[in-house]
Enzyme design. Structure first.
Site, PDB file in Angstrom:
ATOM      1  N   ASP A  97      28.909  35.306  42.617  1.00  0.00           N
ATOM      2  CA  ASP A  97      28.566  36.858  43.016  1.00  0.00           C
ATOM      3  C   ASP A  97      27.479  37.381  42.232  1.00  0.00           C
ATOM      4  O   ASP A  97      27.129  38.534  41.809  1.00  0.00           O
ATOM      5  CB  ASP A  97      29.691  37.678  42.282  1.00  0.00           C
ATOM      6  CG  ASP A  97      31.030  37.418  43.102  1.00  0.00           C
ATOM      7  OD1 ASP A  97      31.269  36.724  44.064  1.00  0.00           O
ATOM      8  OD2 ASP A  97      32.155  38.176  42.979  1.00  0.00           O
ATOM      9  N   CYS A 147      35.368  38.293  37.962  1.00  0.00           N
ATOM     10  CA  CYS A 147      35.334  37.446  39.044  1.00  0.00           C
ATOM     11  C   CYS A 147      35.207  36.026  38.294  1.00  0.00           C
ATOM     12  O   CYS A 147      35.714  35.037  38.857  1.00  0.00           O
ATOM     13  CB  CYS A 147      34.224  37.856  39.942  1.00  0.00           C
ATOM     14  SG  CYS A 147      34.776  39.172  40.918  1.00  0.00           S
ATOM     15  N   LYS A 161      34.400  36.135  49.489  1.00  0.00           N
ATOM     16  CA  LYS A 161      35.592  36.179  49.070  1.00  0.00           C
ATOM     17  C   LYS A 161      35.998  37.577  48.995  1.00  0.00           C
ATOM     18  O   LYS A 161      35.219  38.409  48.348  1.00  0.00           O
ATOM     19  CB  LYS A 161      35.404  35.245  47.464  1.00  0.00           C
ATOM     20  CG  LYS A 161      34.796  36.064  46.704  1.00  0.00           C
ATOM     21  CD  LYS A 161      34.958  35.268  45.453  1.00  0.00           C
ATOM     22  CE  LYS A 161      34.338  35.891  43.933  1.00  0.00           C
ATOM     23  NZ  LYS A 161      34.599  37.332  43.591  1.00  0.00           N
TER      24      LYS A 161
HETATM   25  N1  TIU Z   1      32.136  39.816  40.761  1.00  0.00           N
HETATM   26  C1  TIU Z   1      32.703  40.730  39.887  1.00  0.00           C
HETATM   27  O1  TIU Z   1      32.855  40.684  38.757  1.00  0.00           O
HETATM   28  N2  TIU Z   1      33.180  41.817  40.424  1.00  0.00           N
HETATM   29  C2  TIU Z   1      33.450  43.142  39.992  1.00  0.00           C
HETATM   30  O2  TIU Z   1      33.924  44.218  40.558  1.00  0.00           O
HETATM   31  N3  TIU Z   1      33.083  42.949  38.674  1.00  0.00           N
HETATM   32  C3  TIU Z   1      32.922  44.111  37.871  1.00  0.00           C
HETATM   33  O3  TIU Z   1      32.762  43.737  36.641  1.00  0.00           O
HETATM   34  N4  TIU Z   1      33.079  45.445  38.113  1.00  0.00           N
END
Ligand code: TIU
Length: 224
Positions: free
Chosen positions: A24, A162, A129
């Site tokens: 991400d 994530c 995802k």
């Molecule tokens: N990629 C991921 O960690 N999604 C989130 O929403 N993370 C947050 O820390 N908000």
């Protein structure tokens, strides 16, 4: 056998190289005006790891390791976003709302792209995802199984959301996972540290942790 100096003990490198999984590193989380900043977070710490992730990617590319990039992304009609997810984790804006880089966390929007320095290249898997974990509702497990990949080097954001979810999903599916500690970041420094501790506690209950320099040096020695 080659190994990476790691916590809680050395990570044995297999004959078949591990995959590098970058979670991400999309503008939604890393750039101002994205989902992360709409939640009220300072994105600067996340921007700081971009050069480290790039060095890992460059090393993996040089050595021909499999590379997987994920993006947290929902369909434009939000049919893959449970209402419960949409209700929680809201700040000034929520998932699907229009922001300065387009609709937040929506596939195809400018903010959903991986940051320029870490753009996937030909031959690398770019996976969308809908959940926090990279194994939920994706082809990741079958992709790895088909290639007989057993070991994962994990980087990206955010460490306790994530990234940790993906590590735990991978752990349950039998993968040997190492989290690269300077190639992952959180909006909350204490949560990052807690995650590193949780992964490696109890004899590596979830996996291993090591720094990028150790990882790169060991990979070059094993597969270079
Ligand atoms: N990629 C991921 O960690 N999604 C989130 O929403 N993370 C947050 O820390 N908000």
């Amino acid at each position: 056998m080659d190994q990476i100096p790691a916590r809680p003990y050395a990570y044995p490198l297999p004959e078949r190289p591990p995959a590098l999984v970058v979670i991400d590193m999309q503008r939604d989380f890393v750039e101002p005006g994205g989902f992360g900043s709409a939640l009220g977070n300072d994105v600067t710490p996340l921007q700081n790891i971009v050069p480290v992730v790039r060095r890992l990617l460059d090393c993996a590319r040089r050595l021909g390791l499999p590379i997987i990039h994920t993006r947290e992304a929902h369909q434009a009609d939000l049919s893959d976003c449970p209402p419960a997810k949409r209700r929680r984790g809201r700040g000034a804006l929520g998932i699907g709302d229009p922001g300065p880089m387009g609709r937040l966390l929506i596939d195809g929007e400018p903010g959903n792209q991986i940051v320029p320095a870490l753009q996937p290249r030909a031959g690398e898997l770019e996976l969308t995802k809908p959940g926090k974990g990279a194994f939920y509702a994706t082809q990741l497990h079958s992709y790895l199984q088909l290639r007989e990949i057993t070991h994962l080097l994990v980087a990206g954001v955010t460490t306790e959301v994530c990234v940790q979810t993906t590590l735990r999903e991978a752990n349950d599916r039998g993968y040997e996972c190492l989290l690269v500690e300077d190639a992952t970041e959180s909006y909350f420094p204490a949560f990052k540290q807690a995650t590193l501790g949780m992964v490696t506690a109890q004899g590596g209950i979830v996996g291993w942790v090591a720094g990028s320099e150790q990882v790169i040096r060991a990979l070059e020695s094993a597969y270079g």
